[in-house]
Design an enzyme around this catalytic site. Sequence first.
Site, PDB file in Angstrom:
ATOM      1  N   LEU A   8       0.823  -1.205   0.000  1.00 58.42           N
ATOM      2  CA  LEU A   8       0.000   0.000   0.000  1.00 58.42           C
ATOM      3  C   LEU A   8       0.854   1.250   0.000  1.00 58.42           C
ATOM      4  O   LEU A   8       0.454   2.291  -0.472  1.00 58.42           O
ATOM      5  CB  LEU A   8      -0.886   0.023   1.244  1.00 58.42           C
ATOM      6  N   LEU A   9       2.017   1.154   0.556  1.00 58.47           N
ATOM      7  CA  LEU A   9       2.858   2.326   0.656  1.00 58.47           C
ATOM      8  C   LEU A   9       4.267   1.904   0.298  1.00 58.47           C
ATOM      9  O   LEU A   9       4.685   0.811   0.603  1.00 58.47           O
ATOM     10  CB  LEU A   9       2.869   2.831   2.098  1.00 58.47           C
ATOM     11  N   SER A  10       4.965   2.759  -0.324  1.00 57.97           N
ATOM     12  CA  SER A  10       6.335   2.402  -0.658  1.00 57.97           C
ATOM     13  C   SER A  10       7.179   2.447   0.606  1.00 57.97           C
ATOM     14  O   SER A  10       6.814   3.055   1.595  1.00 57.97           O
ATOM     15  CB  SER A  10       6.886   3.402  -1.655  1.00 57.97           C
ATOM     16  N   VAL A  61      -4.776  -2.244   8.475  1.00 56.51           N
ATOM     17  CA  VAL A  61      -5.450  -2.899   7.376  1.00 56.51           C
ATOM     18  C   VAL A  61      -5.699  -4.359   7.687  1.00 56.51           C
ATOM     19  O   VAL A  61      -6.798  -4.871   7.506  1.00 56.51           O
ATOM     20  CB  VAL A  61      -4.629  -2.749   6.083  1.00 56.51           C
ATOM     21  N   SER A  62      -4.680  -5.030   8.230  1.00 57.43           N
ATOM     22  CA  SER A  62      -4.899  -6.454   8.471  1.00 57.43           C
ATOM     23  C   SER A  62      -5.876  -6.661   9.623  1.00 57.43           C
ATOM     24  O   SER A  62      -6.667  -7.592   9.604  1.00 57.43           O
ATOM     25  CB  SER A  62      -3.578  -7.173   8.712  1.00 57.43           C
ATOM     26  N   LYS A  85     -23.966   3.738   8.080  1.00 61.14           N
ATOM     27  CA  LYS A  85     -23.622   5.142   7.870  1.00 61.14           C
ATOM     28  C   LYS A  85     -22.897   5.294   6.545  1.00 61.14           C
ATOM     29  O   LYS A  85     -21.900   4.622   6.288  1.00 61.14           O
ATOM     30  CB  LYS A  85     -22.734   5.628   9.019  1.00 61.14           C
ATOM     31  N   ASP A 128     -16.852  15.276  19.737  1.00 62.14           N
ATOM     32  CA  ASP A 128     -18.225  15.689  19.443  1.00 62.14           C
ATOM     33  C   ASP A 128     -19.206  14.999  20.397  1.00 62.14           C
ATOM     34  O   ASP A 128     -20.208  14.434  19.976  1.00 62.14           O
ATOM     35  CB  ASP A 128     -18.557  15.388  17.980  1.00 62.14           C
TER      36      ASP A 128
END
Length: 616
Positions: A292-294, A312-313, A357, A448
């Site tokens: 996903l990312l270098s 992610v995992s 949502k 919030d």
Amino acid sequence: MKMKPHQLVSFSWFLLFFLFHGSRAQPRTTGYTCRANQTTYPCQTYIFYQATSPNFLDLASIGDLFHVSRLMISQPSNISSPSSPLIPHQSLFIPITCSCNSINATFGSLSAATITYPIKEGDTFYLVSTGDFQNLTTYESVEVFNPSSVPTRLRVGDEIVFPVFCKCPNETQAQTGVNYLVSYVFQPYDNLSSVASRFGVQTQDLNNINGNEIRPFDTIFIPVNQLPILSQPEPPPEASLGKTERKGTIVGLATGLGICGVLLIVLLGVLLHRDVFPSKRDIGRVEDNDKLLSNRTVMEMKGIEVNLMADVSDCLDKYKVFNIEELREATDCFDESCLIQGSVYKGSFNGGIYAIKKMKWNACEELKILQKVNHGNLVKLEGFCIDPEDANCYLVYEFIENGCLYSWLHQNNTGKLSWKTRLRIAMDVANGLQYIHEHTSPKVVHKDIKSSNILLDNNLRAKIANFGLAKSGCNAITVHIVGTQGYIAPEYVSDGLVSTKMDVFSFGVVLLELVSGREAIDEEGKLLWASINGFLDGNETEKVEIVKGLMDRRLVEESCSMESVMNVLVVATACLNKDPARRPRMGDVVYALSKNYDLCFDVLEDGLSAPPLLAR
Ligand SMILES: *[C@@H]1O[C@H](CO)[C@@H](O)[C@H](O)[C@H]1NC(C)=O
Ligand SMILES: *[C@@H]1O[C@H](CO)[C@@H](O)[C@H](O)[C@H]1NC(C)=O
Ligand SMILES: *[C@@H]1O[C@H](CO)[C@@H](O)[C@H](O)[C@H]1NC(C)=O
Ligand SMILES: *[C@@H]1O[C@H](CO)[C@@H](O)[C@H](O)[C@H]1NC(C)=O
Ligand SMILES: *[C@@H]1O[C@H](CO)[C@@H](O)[C@H](O)[C@H]1NC(C)=O
Ligand SMILES: *[C@@H]1O[C@H](CO)[C@@H](O)[C@H](O)[C@H]1NC(C)=O
């Protein structure tokens, strides 16, 4: 006042700048302007890019350049096997996050996706802009975005921001169904009508947006409702075997999380810039396969406690990934009759009822936070769904039967809450907040807290919902103030200071709502929290007067309430201290509230020395 000639000249430039602002393509050398107040920024969009020899003939190296995964390119580009090599001039769509970047007062704001690039041996701004970035930016623009770098003194490894030209559809365009303005570099062999037919749009529309004076290698914008499907050379036969079953899901997920990745990088960039996290930390191993990312990006993230890969995992393991068709069916295609509030729908499928949502790509922060937290007083996330077609993300939560505290307190259609129930709700919320403030790492600030974000289940036990604005990490400063009038802590409004103490303040307001049954801000704009000013300074009789004045009429006839209400008001007053440092921690609040509760109820329930007054 008389103007000197050179002032006049620059003044007319200034005028010209404004006359042409928004109507037509801007000076192309430095990029395209945007209005800082255009609500459609930032947006997810795409650039049209061509594979080139020798360095960019596979999705991994192109993905590295733009900080996206191979799947994020292969999916919109109709490539079925992300790992096979590309052929020169093969067409690709690459997702980028386009934002409006303010440069300075004279210059205004430029619309660009800012991509960091580490300088290599022999690179110049010109060569990288015209080569690697294929004229999607210009060296002039690179200079504007990197005012502190001297173009003639670049060193290998310098991190340079390359502003890739892009645009977000403005409000009118968005209304007419334009979802993306794809960045396309006009080639010497192109003409407008050939480009228009290639993308399935009208030549006139291209004219309207890009003007008539398009020169070769200018970036133009192509307004599309959805990306055209590229026809790609046949992949080698063995590549797509075996993986087909879960492909849809994984690709969708990767798209969504990839977008998160891009956003995260932007966010982290900002954080790093401010040296918020000075310590170095290894961020973890990057799987080459679904990278996903270098590695470089990972290096940029050093010191940040958020491990995107782990995130992610974790998602994959813990959550169900729903299918968009499933959700559509469950909600009658997101029919209004299924709307609970805002963009939250009620849907039933697989024998369960869920709250769904719908969000744009900004679901990621909430997703990242919710997957870290697990507590009975927080609404549970069951799973999610990413619709790659329109870049919507859906979060699927447990459905909480009894709606929000707000409607119980302020709308007549629901039942009455006894003081005991209100106290328990206060304790539930306090427990949930204590958990996110003190037992998660990094700490989470909800930002919030309000009665409409507190949901009540079957037994009227409370759960905190809506982590949409939540932030992990503390004592950060934000410029963009979010939150709800009547609940926002003063130091956040004035200095943008984010800390757990801002939740404590909002919780104080909720306590006042529970006591008084009044709204946090009334029709005249009067703040509920202002009504408790000076409460602690008064003598006993004055305090009792204030309590009587404030107390919900529906509570007055209940026994035991007076003393207990008084105790709760003391806690609320402490929470509402204007100085965040003097507000209690949530742990202290939990302690004080439970003591108060015990005083009033538990003794009775245990059957010990119940004062006759309290018997029902
Ligand atoms: C945005 O700002 C411009 C001036 O910079 C102003 O003319 C315009 O009305 C504003 N638009 C909105 C929607 O606020
Ligand atoms: C970018 O533009 C320059 C001329 O400005 C041209 O020489 C170069 O070939 C272009 N690069 C690509 C990849 O088309
Ligand atoms: C604004 O930015 C431009 C481009 O970097 C620069 O040339 C100009 O001097 C700046 N103006 C001011 C007032 O800082
Ligand atoms: C545009 O280019 C196409 C071929 O690429 C050509 O057939 C067409 O005549 C050109 N149109 C104009 C207006 O030049
Ligand atoms: C949006 O862009 C189009 C094309 O550039 C322009 O005609 C229109 O006035 C713009 N609308 C707004 C609200 O800026
Ligand atoms: C994708 O590319 C293949 C190969 O060129 C083509 O047959 C197909 O129609 C394209 N579109 C889709 C949606 O697969």
